[in-house]
Design an enzyme around this catalytic site. Structure first.
Site, PDB file in Angstrom:
ATOM      1  N   ASP A 123      33.451  20.553 -19.062  1.00 12.92           N
ATOM      2  CA  ASP A 123      31.992  20.464 -19.121  1.00 12.92           C
ATOM      3  C   ASP A 123      31.546  19.478 -18.046  1.00 12.92           C
ATOM      4  OD1 ASP A 123      29.329  20.411 -19.723  1.00 12.92           O
ATOM      5  OD2 ASP A 123      29.551  19.355 -21.635  1.00 12.92           O
ATOM      6  N   GLU A 124      31.250  20.011 -16.868  1.00 16.44           N
ATOM      7  CA  GLU A 124      30.866  19.206 -15.707  1.00 16.44           C
ATOM      8  C   GLU A 124      31.860  18.062 -15.450  1.00 16.44           C
ATOM      9  OE1 GLU A 124      26.704  18.129 -16.299  1.00 16.44           O
ATOM     10  OE2 GLU A 124      26.141  20.015 -15.349  1.00 16.44           O
ATOM     11  N   PRO A 125      33.155  18.381 -15.279  1.00 16.61           N
ATOM     12  CA  PRO A 125      34.164  17.336 -15.103  1.00 16.61           C
ATOM     13  C   PRO A 125      34.023  16.545 -13.808  1.00 16.61           C
ATOM     14  CG  PRO A 125      35.104  19.509 -14.686  1.00 16.61           C
ATOM     15  CD  PRO A 125      33.737  19.732 -15.250  1.00 16.61           C
ATOM     16  N   LEU A 127      31.242  15.217 -12.820  1.00 16.85           N
ATOM     17  CA  LEU A 127      30.102  14.312 -12.961  1.00 16.85           C
ATOM     18  C   LEU A 127      30.489  12.915 -12.459  1.00 16.85           C
ATOM     19  CD1 LEU A 127      27.188  14.548 -14.142  1.00 16.85           C
ATOM     20  CD2 LEU A 127      28.088  13.499 -16.215  1.00 16.85           C
ATOM     21  N   THR A 206      25.233  23.153 -11.779  1.00 16.03           N
ATOM     22  CA  THR A 206      23.951  22.737 -12.354  1.00 16.03           C
ATOM     23  C   THR A 206      22.974  22.415 -11.232  1.00 16.03           C
ATOM     24  OG1 THR A 206      24.915  21.828 -14.385  1.00 16.03           O
ATOM     25  CG2 THR A 206      22.788  20.938 -13.701  1.00 16.03           C
TER      26      THR A 206
END
Length: 487
Positions: A123-125, A127, A206
């Site tokens: 999950d959006e690693p 970030l 995203t």
């Protein structure tokens, strides 16, 4: 004969062009479950179907959600949480077990099978705030999941993708031509793009005009909202009239710089919150969503990819989540097109459903009771009690610019008390607060500030208490100051 041949060729070219433009129509939603009292999965699936939403992306594996989606004809992207990446990177056996438990057993149920189309690894690693906690394991985990799909004979049905965050790409100039991936992740990103290209999988990313506006990154409200009054940007004779096109083409430039200029792009998350910050309102969110969908449906693409829009777009989010992390901002719990209980905040057409949104029906709530401050008591300690309540509840609507920010003291204390009371399933002892709480059947909602009654289904709050507390500290401090100032 020659004229007939020319006519046929022209017709075929028109058909091919039409088919190439048709893929823009794929608009889905993210369905998150970080809620104390989530809407039951069967109600969520009804909500999806009644609003013509045919694609959904899950952040995690929720067995009850997958069971409800089975046989629904909704295309599903299932998520692997970041916490599993290290294990999946180091063990093919772990990947096999994960695919068997979370994919194979759901897609092999005949007529009632689940239509899993993508597995989102992480999950959006990438970030930036995560540092190197997760992204070094992404490619290995994705490779093992892909191999497990081949072993299960599902590789032709299910794609492996990796959702990338809005800060995975940058541009020092703020213009698309300077787009590149972050230097700390560039090597891994190129490896990931090679993996995606090899398996014909799209690049999930995203894009967030709201965050660009929120973080004051030279983005005006007009530019973020697709308004005609926005001042355009000129980048090497390419004109940008909105923040979406500018961000999208920054990704395109980053992909080109990494030597993968043709890879398909999927917008994994995009939306506009409705509370917790100034200009995070339902009316502005509606304006953004209508502008976005109209832009996608125009099939115009962007200056760097004309007539080649994203293959799919997933709206953030279907529902509000009162336990979502607020590390980025208090608005994080208010991305929903619908409220936590499935009531439309505004109307937008996803393309295949009714013109106006259809609400969830027959939702079961707790009794119409609220917890408020007892004005007949000594309230000198009320601010401290409100802060304690907010450490294990959701008081983001009390934030500056929020829907409940302007209610006077001690109304804001009552809001904190009630939110805690509802999240703790209206237990009588959860409205104590050292004798300052009072249970009432009179709705204390005021102006635009809603005092909610929760859905009568619950996840144990105690299991999430420690997790919540670490994110609530800044909000608790803010609330304490606000309440104290109004004494």
């Amino acid at each position: 004969m020659s004229s007939n041949l020319n006519y046929i060729v022209s017709l075929l070219l028109s058909l091919i062009l039409g088919l190439s433009l048709f893929k823009v129509q794929a608009i889905g939603v993210n369905w998150g479950t970080s809620s104390s009292n989530p809407l039951p999965p069967d109600k969520v699936v009804e909500l999806l179907k009644s609003n013509g939403i045919t694609k959904v992306k899950l952040f995690d594996i929720e067995a009850s959600a997958l069971e409800a989606l089975s046989g629904s004809n909704v295309d599903v992207t299932v998520g692997i949480p970041n916490s599993l990446l290290h294990g999946l990177n180091s063990s093919f056996k772990a990947a096999q077990n994960w695919v068997h438990d979370n994919v194979t057993r759901f897609v092999s149920q005949g007529a009632g099978k689940l239509r899993i189309r993508n597995i989102a690894v992480g999950d959006e690693p990438f970030l930036q705030s995560y540092g190197n906690q997760f992204y070094p394991f992404v490619v290995g985990a994705a490779t093992n999941i892909q191999a497990a799909l081949y072993r299960a004979k599902l590789a032709n049905e299910v794609q492996v993708v990796v959702p990338c965050s809005f800060d995975a790409f940058q541009s020092k100039s703020g213009l698309p031509s300077g787009g590149h991936f972050r230097s700390d992740t560039n090597k891994t990103m190129i490896e990931l793009l090679g993996f995606l290209d090899k398996h014909h999988s799209p690049f999930f990313v995203t894009i967030s005009p709201f965050l660009k506006y929120y973080q004051k990154e030279n983005t005006s409200l007009d530019f973020a909202l697709f308004r005609e009054t926005a001042r355009p940007r000129n980048d090497s004779h390419k004109i940008y009239k909105n923040a979406f096109d500018l961000s999208y083409d920054t990704v395109v430039s980053a992909l080109s710089a990494a030597r993968f200029p043709q890879i398909d792009i999927v917008i994994g998350q995009i939306g506009w919150p409705t509370d917790g910050f100034a200009n995070a309102t339902s009316s502005i969110a509606e304006e953004f969503m209508k502008g976005l969908i109209n832009h996608l449906n125009s099939k115009s693409g962007t200056p760097l990819r004309p007539r080649n829009p994203p293959t799919e777009t997933y709206i953030l989010s279907l529902l509000d989540e009162n336990q979502r992390s607020i590390a980025t901002g208090n608005f994080e719990r208010h991305w929903g097109v619908f409220t936590f209980d499935g009531q439309a905040k505004y109307h937008v057409n996803f393309g295949r459903g009714p013109k106006n949104m259809v609400n969830a029906e027959n939702v079961e709530y707790f009794s119409t009771r609220w917890c408020v401050v007892n004005n007949n008591k000594d309230l000198s300690n009320a601010s401290a009690r409100a802060s304690e309540a907010c450490s294990l509840a959701d008081c983001t609507a009390l934030s500056p610019g929020g829907s409940c920010f302007n209610i006077s003291w001690p109304g804001n204390v009552s809001y904190a008390f009630n939110n805690y009371y509802q999240q703790h399933n209206q237990r009588p002892d959860s409205c104590d607060f050292g004798g300052l709480g009072l249970i009432t059947t009179v709705n204390p909602s005021m102006e635009n500030c809603r005092f909610s009654v929760e859905i009568a289904t619950s996840i144990s709050v105690s299991l999430r208490a420690l997790y919540l507390f670490q994110w609530m500290i800044p909000l608790v401090t803010t609330l304490f100051c606000l309440c104290s100032a109004r004494l």
